[in-house]
Design an enzyme around this catalytic site. Structure first.
Site, PDB file in Angstrom:
ATOM      1  N   LYS A 116      34.644  67.899  67.071  1.00 33.27           N
ATOM      2  CA  LYS A 116      34.236  67.218  65.832  1.00 33.27           C
ATOM      3  C   LYS A 116      33.994  68.201  64.692  1.00 33.27           C
ATOM      4  CE  LYS A 116      32.527  62.845  67.543  1.00 33.27           C
ATOM      5  NZ  LYS A 116      31.416  61.911  67.677  1.00 33.27           N
ATOM      6  N   LYS A 212      42.984  60.449  73.055  1.00 37.06           N
ATOM      7  CA  LYS A 212      42.066  59.327  73.257  1.00 37.06           C
ATOM      8  C   LYS A 212      42.190  58.313  72.122  1.00 37.06           C
ATOM      9  CE  LYS A 212      37.761  60.033  72.333  1.00 37.06           C
ATOM     10  NZ  LYS A 212      36.356  60.395  72.188  1.00 37.06           N
ATOM     11  N   LYS A 215      38.063  55.934  66.956  1.00 36.88           N
ATOM     12  CA  LYS A 215      37.712  55.269  65.693  1.00 36.88           C
ATOM     13  C   LYS A 215      38.268  56.025  64.499  1.00 36.88           C
ATOM     14  CE  LYS A 215      33.163  53.787  67.389  1.00 36.88           C
ATOM     15  NZ  LYS A 215      31.767  54.174  67.530  1.00 36.88           N
TER      16      LYS A 215
END
Ligand code: TYM
Length: 356
Positions: A116, A212, A215
């Site tokens: 992230k 994956k 969002k």
């Protein structure tokens, strides 16, 4: 609180775009857990959401949307405790104590922070780095025994176990002295059991079977959103990347075929069967036929949820009342944990000076 043999806790971030991975990997399993002899707490983790920038007005809407998704999926707010994290101050309070238990080296190993934060790690918020410690506090404020999550949370749950064990060891004497031992050893915090599994523990992107479903994927076609209508679902499934071979008749034949494996896994999870059972029926079929069946199944499962989310979203007052009630019930469990933690750590707790 009634005496349950298990205490289940899990959380979902209100960061927009709830998708099929969140549903199959987590929310649907939250619903299943309600059938067990368990007190379930399901939390909209807004404190975690702000570790990355969130527009304030959008955040409020997203908190209500995740709550609506919980209810629409079948979480019963009378049986389970549904709330948002920022309404229960014990989460942040316990996180501070855990900041002093967790070690820098443990957090340096967290892969999700590395992903992230990206290349410019110096510019990441301290909250993003500390994210897993707050997660441990979420779980252990309730001394939760079971945590249903998708596979991407495995490392965070291992850290939760490490923090619980170190706290139990560091304060072993004080835990016993204050009468908080479990009688068998000195444990105050349980060593929480992660519940990760089933064919959808890791739902992958529809555009790239090695990544994956997320969002934050720039391509909306990479995911099926819980708010997508039947046309959007159909178009995304039909455009999902596949290879040109027919489906194999055994799971071993999915090896090295990430996209095929993902679609079979999604089908299996939606239908509540194994990959083997899916291939027993569709082995030898072309993707065009299989995708048709998958669209039908996905629409059948997701459309009622989307419709109910829409209905619930029209009444934010009801959502806010659910969150207020849940927060009060959550705090009633977390507050005694924090009182005990304060005694164990050696803080002097506030005594009541006057009656209110
Ligand atoms: P979040 O909001 O990213 O995701 C919510 C849940 O959805 C699961 N999930 C997936 N499962 C399968 N396939 C996918 N592609 C996929 N993407 C997401 C996640 O594993 C998660 O279970 N850190 C957590 C929130 C959290 C939490 C907690 C969870 C905060 N405190 C305490 C459990 C206990 C998160 O980021 O979830």
């Amino acid at each position: 609180m009634a005496a349950f043999s298990e205490l289940v806790f899990s959380g979902v971030q209100p960061t927009g775009n709830l998708h099929l991975g969140n549903y199959l990997g987590a929310i649907r399993r939250f619903v299943e857990m309600q059938a067990r002899d368990a007190q379930c707490l399901y939390c909209v983790v807004d404190l975690h959401a702000i570790t990355l920038w969130q527009d304030p007005e959008a955040l409020k809407a997203q908190i209500r949307e995740v709550t609506a998704a919980f209810l629409a999926a079948g979480i019963d707010p009378r049986r389970s405790i549904v709330f948002n994290q920022s309404q229960v101050p014990q989460h942040a309070e316990l996180a501070w104590v855990f900041n002093c238990v967790a070690r820098l080296g443990w957090l340096n190993r967290m892969t999700q922070f590395k992903d992230k934060a990206g290349k410019d790690r110096e510019a990441a918020s301290i909250g993003l780095y500390d994210y897993p410690v707050l997660m441990a506090a979420d779980i252990l404020a309730y001394r939760a025994t079971h945590v249903p999550v998708g596979e991407d949370q495995k490392q965070h749950l291992e850290l939760t176990r490490d923090i619980a064990q170190k706290f139990n060891t560091d304060f072993a004497g004080s835990i016993v002295a204050h009468g908080h031992g479990d009688g068998e050893g000195t444990g105050f915090f349980p060593v929480t059991e992660p519940l990760i599994g089933g064919p959808a523990a890791r739902v992958m992107s529809l555009r790239d079977g090695t990544r994956k479903m997320s969002k934050s994927d720039a391509s909306d076609n990479a995911r099926i959103n819980l708010t997508d209508d039947a046309d959007a679902i159909a178009s995304k499934v039909r455009r999902a990347k596949t290879d040109s071979d027919a489906l194999p008749s055994e799971v071993a034949g999915l090896a090295g075929r990430a996209e095929a494996d993902n679609l079979v896994g999604i089908f299996a999870a939606l239908k509540g069967i194994t990959r083997d059972a899916v291939l027993a029926e569709y082995g030898g079929a072309q993707f065009s036929a299989f995708k048709g069946a998958l669209v039908e199944l996905a629409v059948e499962t997701l459309s009622p949820i989307a419709a109910q989310m829409k209905r619930l979203s029209a009444d934010p007052g009801h959502i806010d009342a659910v969150l207020a009630d849940g927060s009060e019930r959550a705090e009633a469990i977390a507050a005694p944990t924090l009182d005990a933690v304060k005694d164990i750590v050696g803080f002097v707790r506030r005594t009541r000076l006057r009656s209110v």
